[in-house]
Design an enzyme around this catalytic site. Structure first.
Site, PDB file in Angstrom:
ATOM      1  N   GLY A  52     -20.022  11.100  -0.999  1.00 20.30           N
ATOM      2  CA  GLY A  52     -20.591  10.777   0.381  1.00 20.30           C
ATOM      3  C   GLY A  52     -20.678   9.256   0.876  1.00 20.30           C
ATOM      4  O   GLY A  52     -21.142   8.971   1.665  1.00 20.30           O
ATOM      5  N   HIS A  53     -19.990   8.300   0.037  1.00 22.27           N
ATOM      6  CA  HIS A  53     -20.318   6.864   0.337  1.00 22.27           C
ATOM      7  C   HIS A  53     -18.754   6.291   0.185  1.00 22.27           C
ATOM      8  O   HIS A  53     -18.601   5.654  -0.862  1.00 22.27           O
ATOM      9  CB  HIS A  53     -21.113   6.339  -0.591  1.00 22.27           C
ATOM     10  CG  HIS A  53     -21.723   4.827  -0.211  1.00 22.27           C
ATOM     11  ND1 HIS A  53     -20.962   3.910  -0.415  1.00 22.27           N
ATOM     12  CD2 HIS A  53     -22.733   4.753   0.755  1.00 22.27           C
ATOM     13  CE1 HIS A  53     -21.725   2.860   0.291  1.00 22.27           C
ATOM     14  NE2 HIS A  53     -22.747   3.315   0.983  1.00 22.27           N
ATOM     15  N   PHE A  54     -17.790   6.388   0.859  1.00 22.35           N
ATOM     16  CA  PHE A  54     -18.103   7.226   2.005  1.00 22.35           C
ATOM     17  C   PHE A  54     -16.492   8.078   1.929  1.00 22.35           C
ATOM     18  O   PHE A  54     -15.476   7.608   1.462  1.00 22.35           O
ATOM     19  CB  PHE A  54     -17.644   6.115   3.201  1.00 22.35           C
ATOM     20  CG  PHE A  54     -18.875   5.419   3.516  1.00 22.35           C
ATOM     21  CD1 PHE A  54     -19.927   5.669   4.070  1.00 22.35           C
ATOM     22  CD2 PHE A  54     -18.878   3.925   3.194  1.00 22.35           C
ATOM     23  CE1 PHE A  54     -20.968   4.976   4.268  1.00 22.35           C
ATOM     24  CE2 PHE A  54     -19.937   3.261   3.203  1.00 22.35           C
ATOM     25  CZ  PHE A  54     -21.044   3.641   3.899  1.00 22.35           C
ATOM     26  N   PHE A  82     -21.533   9.273  -6.503  1.00 22.87           N
ATOM     27  CA  PHE A  82     -21.912   8.680  -5.186  1.00 22.87           C
ATOM     28  C   PHE A  82     -20.703   8.654  -4.221  1.00 22.87           C
ATOM     29  O   PHE A  82     -20.847   8.716  -3.165  1.00 22.87           O
ATOM     30  CB  PHE A  82     -22.470   7.411  -5.453  1.00 22.87           C
ATOM     31  CG  PHE A  82     -21.620   6.482  -6.119  1.00 22.87           C
ATOM     32  CD1 PHE A  82     -20.713   5.421  -5.983  1.00 22.87           C
ATOM     33  CD2 PHE A  82     -22.129   6.273  -7.455  1.00 22.87           C
ATOM     34  CE1 PHE A  82     -20.021   4.902  -6.624  1.00 22.87           C
ATOM     35  CE2 PHE A  82     -21.525   5.373  -8.494  1.00 22.87           C
ATOM     36  CZ  PHE A  82     -20.494   4.654  -8.012  1.00 22.87           C
ATOM     37  N   ILE A 112     -16.526   3.424  -1.362  1.00 20.89           N
ATOM     38  CA  ILE A 112     -16.841   2.169  -1.811  1.00 20.89           C
ATOM     39  C   ILE A 112     -18.242   2.279  -2.638  1.00 20.89           C
ATOM     40  O   ILE A 112     -19.050   3.304  -2.242  1.00 20.89           O
ATOM     41  CB  ILE A 112     -17.081   0.990  -0.643  1.00 20.89           C
ATOM     42  CG1 ILE A 112     -18.169   1.287   0.377  1.00 20.89           C
ATOM     43  CG2 ILE A 112     -15.801   0.859  -0.142  1.00 20.89           C
ATOM     44  CD1 ILE A 112     -18.529   0.354   1.047  1.00 20.89           C
TER      45      ILE A 112
END
Length: 153
Positions: free
Chosen positions: A53-55, A50, A60
């Site tokens: 893309g986050h971020f 994750f 986070i």
């Protein structure tokens, strides 16, 4: 904080249906059947899918995945309690009430996941759960579970 687990990853995989990349509990540090509580741990690494893309540039952990990690920790305890029915029933995360996100969780953090059940019945359960990084609460909420026959899912 890298405490010796009372249940390792193999034990957790015997109690939960989740697998990589969605297994979000690395070890169980303690559990108590009398207080119906569990303490688990998740090591958050930059290799988590994750974070791509986050971020980008400011990674986070998504809050919903912190809640899922809490639900999985509580699910391990339900799996232990279900001992004799484990092959027939499974606990499904039903809902969350009063969820609060207090601090961001970043790569390198160690999440300590704590849950204590206020209700466990033949139909499901309710638990208050908190996630910590060190002594700081990063997320919390009231989790609800339903117990269903494995064959029905």
């Amino acid at each position: 904080m890298n405490e010796k687990p009372v249940l390792g990853i193999q034990d957790i995989q015997n109690l939960l249906p989740h697998r990589y990349p969605f297994l979000l509990v690395d070890k169980i540090l303690s559990y108590d059947l009398n207080t119906r509580s569990v303490v688990a741990q998740k090591n958050v690494t930059i290799n988590e899918p994750f974070f791509a893309g986050h971020f980008p540039g400011a990674p986070i952990m998504p809050g919903v995945l912190i809640l899922e990690a809490l639900a999985q920790a509580a699910g391990v305890l339900l799996g232990i309690i279900l001992e004799n029915d484990r092959d027939k029933k499974i606990a499904l995360f039903l809902g969350i009430q009063k969820a609060k996100f207090r601090q961001p969780v970043k790569p390198g953090d160690v999440l300590t996941l704590k849950a204590e059940f206020s209700l466990i019945s033949a139909k499901g359960g309710k638990a208050f759960a908190q996630a910590f990084v060190g002594s700081q609460v990063v997320a919390e909420g009231e989790l609800s579970f339903v117990l269903v026959k494995k064959e029905s899912i």
